[in-house]
Enzyme design. Structure first.
Site, PDB file in Angstrom:
ATOM      1  N   GLY A  26       0.827  -1.210   0.000  1.00 17.48           N
ATOM      2  CA  GLY A  26       0.000   0.000   0.000  1.00 17.48           C
ATOM      3  C   GLY A  26       0.862   1.261   0.000  1.00 17.48           C
TER       4      GLY A  26
ATOM      5  N   ASP B 257       0.074  -8.924   1.964  1.00 14.38           N
ATOM      6  CA  ASP B 257      -0.979  -8.011   1.493  1.00 14.38           C
ATOM      7  C   ASP B 257      -1.935  -8.821   0.617  1.00 14.38           C
TER       8      ASP B 257
ATOM      9  N   ASP C 110      -4.542 -12.698   2.980  1.00 17.46           N
ATOM     10  CA  ASP C 110      -5.425 -11.859   3.769  1.00 17.46           C
ATOM     11  C   ASP C 110      -5.017 -12.003   5.234  1.00 17.46           C
TER      12      ASP C 110
ATOM     13  N   PHE D 164      -0.011  -2.274   8.790  1.00 15.79           N
ATOM     14  CA  PHE D 164      -0.695  -1.230   8.011  1.00 15.79           C
ATOM     15  C   PHE D 164      -2.023  -1.715   7.444  1.00 15.79           C
TER      16      PHE D 164
ATOM     17  N   LYS E 257      -9.416   2.241   4.644  1.00  7.33           N
ATOM     18  CA  LYS E 257      -9.129   3.569   5.207  1.00  7.33           C
ATOM     19  C   LYS E 257     -10.034   4.700   4.733  1.00  7.33           C
TER      20      LYS E 257
ATOM     21  N   SER F 270      -4.563   6.831  13.564  1.00  4.14           N
ATOM     22  CA  SER F 270      -4.837   8.033  12.770  1.00  4.14           C
ATOM     23  C   SER F 270      -5.216   9.192  13.669  1.00  4.14           C
TER      24      SER F 270
ATOM     25  N   TYR G 172     -14.737   4.087  10.391  1.00  2.74           N
ATOM     26  CA  TYR G 172     -13.291   3.914  10.170  1.00  2.74           C
ATOM     27  C   TYR G 172     -12.519   4.345  11.427  1.00  2.74           C
TER      28      TYR G 172
ATOM     29  N   LYS H 131     -10.093   2.264  14.472  1.00  8.74           N
ATOM     30  CA  LYS H 131      -8.751   2.627  14.977  1.00  8.74           C
ATOM     31  C   LYS H 131      -8.759   2.719  16.505  1.00  8.74           C
TER      32      LYS H 131
ATOM     33  N   ASN I  20     -10.998  10.824  -2.560  1.00 12.78           N
ATOM     34  CA  ASN I  20     -11.665  11.469  -1.423  1.00 12.78           C
ATOM     35  C   ASN I  20     -10.790  12.560  -0.831  1.00 12.78           C
TER      36      ASN I  20
ATOM     37  N   ARG J 210     -17.853  20.095   3.494  1.00  9.07           N
ATOM     38  CA  ARG J 210     -18.106  18.643   3.478  1.00  9.07           C
ATOM     39  C   ARG J 210     -18.526  18.251   4.894  1.00  9.07           C
ATOM     40  N   PRO J 211     -19.666  17.550   5.048  1.00  4.21           N
ATOM     41  CA  PRO J 211     -20.126  17.216   6.408  1.00  4.21           C
ATOM     42  C   PRO J 211     -19.029  16.474   7.188  1.00  4.21           C
TER      43      PRO J 211
HETATM   44  P1  NAD Z   1      -3.446   1.649   1.516  1.00  2.00           P
HETATM   45  O1  NAD Z   1      -4.856   1.272   1.230  1.00  2.00           O
HETATM   46  O2  NAD Z   1      -2.637   2.216   0.408  1.00  2.00           O
HETATM   47  O3  NAD Z   1      -2.657   0.393   2.130  1.00  2.00           O
HETATM   48  C1  NAD Z   1      -3.290  -0.584   2.912  1.00  2.00           C
HETATM   49  C2  NAD Z   1      -2.902  -1.930   2.337  1.00  2.00           C
HETATM   50  O4  NAD Z   1      -3.505  -2.965   3.113  1.00  2.00           O
HETATM   51  C3  NAD Z   1      -3.350  -2.134   0.887  1.00  2.00           C
HETATM   52  O5  NAD Z   1      -2.250  -2.546   0.111  1.00  2.00           O
HETATM   53  C4  NAD Z   1      -4.410  -3.241   0.966  1.00  2.00           C
HETATM   54  O6  NAD Z   1      -4.380  -4.072  -0.178  1.00  2.00           O
HETATM   55  C5  NAD Z   1      -3.992  -3.966   2.233  1.00  2.00           C
HETATM   56  N1  NAD Z   1      -5.060  -4.667   2.952  1.00  2.00           N
HETATM   57  C6  NAD Z   1      -6.261  -4.196   3.361  1.00  2.00           C
HETATM   58  N2  NAD Z   1      -6.922  -5.142   4.051  1.00  2.00           N
HETATM   59  C7  NAD Z   1      -6.127  -6.250   4.089  1.00  2.00           C
HETATM   60  C8  NAD Z   1      -6.238  -7.543   4.650  1.00  2.00           C
HETATM   61  N3  NAD Z   1      -7.312  -7.925   5.321  1.00  2.00           N
HETATM   62  N4  NAD Z   1      -5.208  -8.403   4.476  1.00  2.00           N
HETATM   63  C9  NAD Z   1      -4.108  -8.065   3.784  1.00  2.00           C
HETATM   64  N5  NAD Z   1      -3.939  -6.844   3.241  1.00  2.00           N
HETATM   65  C10 NAD Z   1      -4.938  -5.946   3.390  1.00  2.00           C
HETATM   66  O7  NAD Z   1      -3.487   2.665   2.760  1.00  2.00           O
HETATM   67  P2  NAD Z   1      -2.332   3.571   3.380  1.00  2.00           P
HETATM   68  O8  NAD Z   1      -2.652   4.993   3.071  1.00  2.00           O
HETATM   69  O9  NAD Z   1      -1.002   3.034   3.034  1.00  2.00           O
HETATM   70  O10 NAD Z   1      -2.638   3.354   4.924  1.00  2.00           O
HETATM   71  C11 NAD Z   1      -1.964   2.377   5.693  1.00  2.00           C
HETATM   72  C12 NAD Z   1      -2.529   2.396   7.096  1.00  2.00           C
HETATM   73  O11 NAD Z   1      -2.405   3.695   7.641  1.00  2.00           O
HETATM   74  C13 NAD Z   1      -4.013   2.022   7.163  1.00  2.00           C
HETATM   75  O12 NAD Z   1      -4.224   1.238   8.321  1.00  2.00           O
HETATM   76  C14 NAD Z   1      -4.683   3.377   7.318  1.00  2.00           C
HETATM   77  O13 NAD Z   1      -5.906   3.270   8.006  1.00  2.00           O
HETATM   78  C15 NAD Z   1      -3.649   4.150   8.128  1.00  2.00           C
HETATM   79  N6  NAD Z   1      -3.750   5.615   7.941  1.00  2.00           N
HETATM   80  C16 NAD Z   1      -3.683   6.142   6.677  1.00  2.00           C
HETATM   81  C17 NAD Z   1      -3.821   7.531   6.515  1.00  2.00           C
HETATM   82  C18 NAD Z   1      -3.775   8.143   5.126  1.00  2.00           C
HETATM   83  O14 NAD Z   1      -4.237   9.276   4.977  1.00  2.00           O
HETATM   84  N7  NAD Z   1      -3.251   7.485   4.120  1.00  2.00           N
HETATM   85  C19 NAD Z   1      -3.983   8.366   7.616  1.00  2.00           C
HETATM   86  C20 NAD Z   1      -4.024   7.785   8.884  1.00  2.00           C
HETATM   87  C21 NAD Z   1      -3.900   6.402   9.041  1.00  2.00           C
HETATM   88  N1  UFG Z   2     -10.802  19.062   0.765  1.00  2.00           N
HETATM   89  C1  UFG Z   2     -11.305  19.852  -0.251  1.00  2.00           C
HETATM   90  N2  UFG Z   2     -11.615  19.263  -1.435  1.00  2.00           N
HETATM   91  C2  UFG Z   2     -11.435  17.927  -1.666  1.00  2.00           C
HETATM   92  C3  UFG Z   2     -10.924  17.126  -0.628  1.00  2.00           C
HETATM   93  C4  UFG Z   2     -10.624  17.730   0.580  1.00  2.00           C
HETATM   94  O1  UFG Z   2     -11.468  21.050  -0.081  1.00  2.00           O
HETATM   95  O2  UFG Z   2     -11.759  17.462  -2.778  1.00  2.00           O
HETATM   96  C5  UFG Z   2     -10.408  19.691   2.040  1.00  2.00           C
HETATM   97  C6  UFG Z   2     -11.141  19.143   3.260  1.00  2.00           C
HETATM   98  O3  UFG Z   2     -12.337  19.848   3.460  1.00  2.00           O
HETATM   99  C7  UFG Z   2     -10.093  19.359   4.365  1.00  2.00           C
HETATM  100  C8  UFG Z   2      -8.747  19.220   3.645  1.00  2.00           C
HETATM  101  O4  UFG Z   2      -9.045  19.405   2.260  1.00  2.00           O
HETATM  102  O5  UFG Z   2     -10.185  20.691   4.838  1.00  2.00           O
HETATM  103  C9  UFG Z   2      -8.116  17.847   3.836  1.00  2.00           C
HETATM  104  O6  UFG Z   2      -9.053  16.835   3.471  1.00  2.00           O
HETATM  105  P1  UFG Z   2      -8.616  15.315   3.249  1.00  2.00           P
HETATM  106  O7  UFG Z   2      -9.839  14.585   2.807  1.00  2.00           O
HETATM  107  O8  UFG Z   2      -7.419  15.253   2.370  1.00  2.00           O
HETATM  108  O9  UFG Z   2      -8.128  14.857   4.692  1.00  2.00           O
HETATM  109  P2  UFG Z   2      -8.900  14.826   6.087  1.00  2.00           P
HETATM  110  O10 UFG Z   2      -8.134  15.690   7.038  1.00  2.00           O
HETATM  111  O11 UFG Z   2     -10.331  15.101   5.925  1.00  2.00           O
HETATM  112  O12 UFG Z   2      -8.776  13.284   6.507  1.00  2.00           O
HETATM  113  C10 UFG Z   2      -7.599  12.509   6.291  1.00  2.00           C
HETATM  114  C11 UFG Z   2      -8.009  11.038   6.127  1.00  2.00           C
HETATM  115  C12 UFG Z   2      -8.556  10.520   7.421  1.00  2.00           C
HETATM  116  C13 UFG Z   2      -7.556  10.727   8.515  1.00  2.00           C
HETATM  117  C14 UFG Z   2      -7.182  12.191   8.606  1.00  2.00           C
HETATM  118  C15 UFG Z   2      -6.090  12.382   9.637  1.00  2.00           C
HETATM  119  O13 UFG Z   2      -8.981  10.901   5.106  1.00  2.00           O
HETATM  120  O14 UFG Z   2      -8.780   9.150   7.314  1.00  2.00           O
HETATM  121  O15 UFG Z   2      -6.711  12.656   7.345  1.00  2.00           O
HETATM  122  O16 UFG Z   2      -5.058  11.494   9.409  1.00  2.00           O
HETATM  123  F1  UFG Z   2      -8.087  10.346   9.681  1.00  2.00           F
END
Ligand code: NAD
Ligand code: UFG
Length: 344
Positions: free
Chosen positions: A10, A31, A58, A80, A84, A124, A148, A152, A197, A291-292
């Site tokens: 990931g 993964d 898995d 990881f 998410k 997170s 979600y 966590k 998103n 965004r809500p």
């Molecule tokens: P990602 O989706 O790119 O990576 C997660 C990986 O886990 C993927 O490769 C997916 O195929 C694998 N996966 C999911 N479920 C599985 C399962 N049951 N068995 C085996 N593999 C599985 O996400 P990421 O951005 O790299 O995030 C990694 C971790 O960090 C996640 O736990 C996420 O919740 C956490 N996190 C991410 C963010 C962010 O903004 N990216 C912020 C805070 C926390």
């Molecule tokens: N935003 C926009 N337009 C978009 C997307 C986002 O204006 O198309 C704005 C949001 O309103 C926010 C900022 O950009 O003010 C950041 O938004 P993100 O969606 O990039 O990130 P968030 O802070 O909402 O949430 C992310 C992850 C969550 C995680 C959090 C903290 O989606 O899972 O960061 O790690 F929990």
């Protein structure tokens, strides 16, 4: 020393695998490829010029996990794997509870069976909900607003209960702020399917003309320019934080929680303007409704990670904007040339 990395193909996992290999660790990735591609394994090998073992598995599958622990001499785990997407978790809560909780419980059970009791877990900043004060410290009240985030928080609780029941465990809970950016090679990064998103993947798709216009969600927040403020952190800095955390759990028993952020907040408009300046490319945007569920501001206190892990983020917002775009430009080149650009 051999580290098992679940979710290692990931976005954050792949960057962490590179840092682990570069720091001399052996890496085994597990993964199920539900949100990543097998080709990432090869890219990690190209970037690091080191070998990495990959199992398509898995993490909920205890039978397969046991076989992997039996075959590999795993010393510690970075977990990881999980789903998410906040919005999706609201629509499909059972899928989120099932995958995120069951995978973690299965993993911990197998680790316990094999006497492997060192783990770094991806939490997170979402667990802080809408913070009363800034910067956010690790001991602030926790509150989640979506399934979600609840997964966590529940997993953090499971890990605390586990440690209380058996002080032999070493556990680091890492609360990430907003990871963006990509490896400077342009080989690995974040490339979500469909409409993104999160802000940076959306900006990148607009810059790349895959989407027409960026919607800026709200301009009436209590911030410098009215748009939401977040603590964006370069994914390579974040990956380096995992090296410090794994070194800590290998050395000391106990359980501790750390924020991984930069401690600095940027607004949506500041991020867009920096992206435009650094990459010399236009990003058309329009202001739309809030965004809500979004909050005004969120940024970390980084003191604890600095003091205990001796880690702090080094890369700045310009680096994050440049590397995020470079990854997409490079991926496009690779697709056109059938992947020939994969060698460094
Ligand atoms: P990602 O989706 O790119 O990576 C997660 C990986 O886990 C993927 O490769 C997916 O195929 C694998 N996966 C999911 N479920 C599985 C399962 N049951 N068995 C085996 N593999 C599985 O996400 P990421 O951005 O790299 O995030 C990694 C971790 O960090 C996640 O736990 C996420 O919740 C956490 N996190 C991410 C963010 C962010 O903004 N990216 C912020 C805070 C926390
Ligand atoms: N935003 C926009 N337009 C978009 C997307 C986002 O204006 O198309 C704005 C949001 O309103 C926010 C900022 O950009 O003010 C950041 O938004 P993100 O969606 O990039 O990130 P968030 O802070 O909402 O949430 C992310 C992850 C969550 C995680 C959090 C903290 O989606 O899972 O960061 O790690 F929990």
């Amino acid at each position: 020393m051999k580290i098992l990395v679940t979710g290692g193909t990931g976005y954050i996992g792949s960057h962490t695998c590179c840092e682990l290999l570069n720091s001399g660790f052996d890496v085994v990735i597990v993964d199920n490829l539900s949100n990543s591609k097998r080709e990432v394994v090869n890219k990690i090998r190209i970037i690091t010029k080191k070998n990495v073992t990959f199992y398509k598995c898995d993490v909920c599958d205890k039978y397969k996990l046991r076989k992997i622990f039996d075959r590999e001499d795993i010393q510690a785990v970075i977990h990881f794997a999980g789903y998410k997407a906040v919005g999706e978790s609201v629509k499909e809560p059972l899928m989120y509870y099932h995958n995120n909780l069951l995978s973690t419980i299965s993993l911990l059970e197998v680790m316990k069976e094999f006497g492997c009791k060192k783990i770094v877990f991806s939490s997170s900043a979402t667990v802080y909900g809408n913070p009363q004060k800034l910067p956010i410290k690790e001991d602030f009240p926790l509150h989640t607003t979506n399934p979600y985030g609840s997964t966590k928080l529940i997993i953090e609780g499971i890990l605390k209960d586990l440690y209380n029941s058996d002080n032999d465990w070493s556990i680091a809970i890492l609360r990430y702020f907003n990871p963006i950016g990509a490896h400077k090679s342009g080989l690995i990064g974040e490339d979500p399917n469909g409409i993104p998103n999160n802000l940076m993947p959306y900006i990148v798709k607009v810059a790349n003309k895959q989407l027409d216009v960026l919607n800026v969600f709200g301009s009436d927040y209590k911030t410098r320019d009215g748009t939401g403020v977040r603590d964006y952190i370069h994914v390579v800095d974040l990956a380096k934080g995992h090296i410090k955390a794994i070194e800590k759990v290998i050395k000391d028993k106990g359980i501790d929680t750390y924020n991984l952020g930069t401690g600095r907040g940027y607004s949506v408009l500041e991020l867009i303007n920096t992206f435009v300046k650094v990459n010399k490319i236009d990003v058309p945007y329009k202001i739309v409704e809030r965004r809500p569920g979004d909050i005004d501001m969120c940024y970390a206190s980084t003191e604890k990670a600095k003091k205990i892990l001796n880690w702090s983020a080094k890369l700045n917002i310009e680096d994050m904007c440049r590397d995020s775009y470079n990854f997409v430009v490079n991926s496009k080149k690779n697709k056109k040339s059938g992947g020939k650009h994969e060698s460094l």
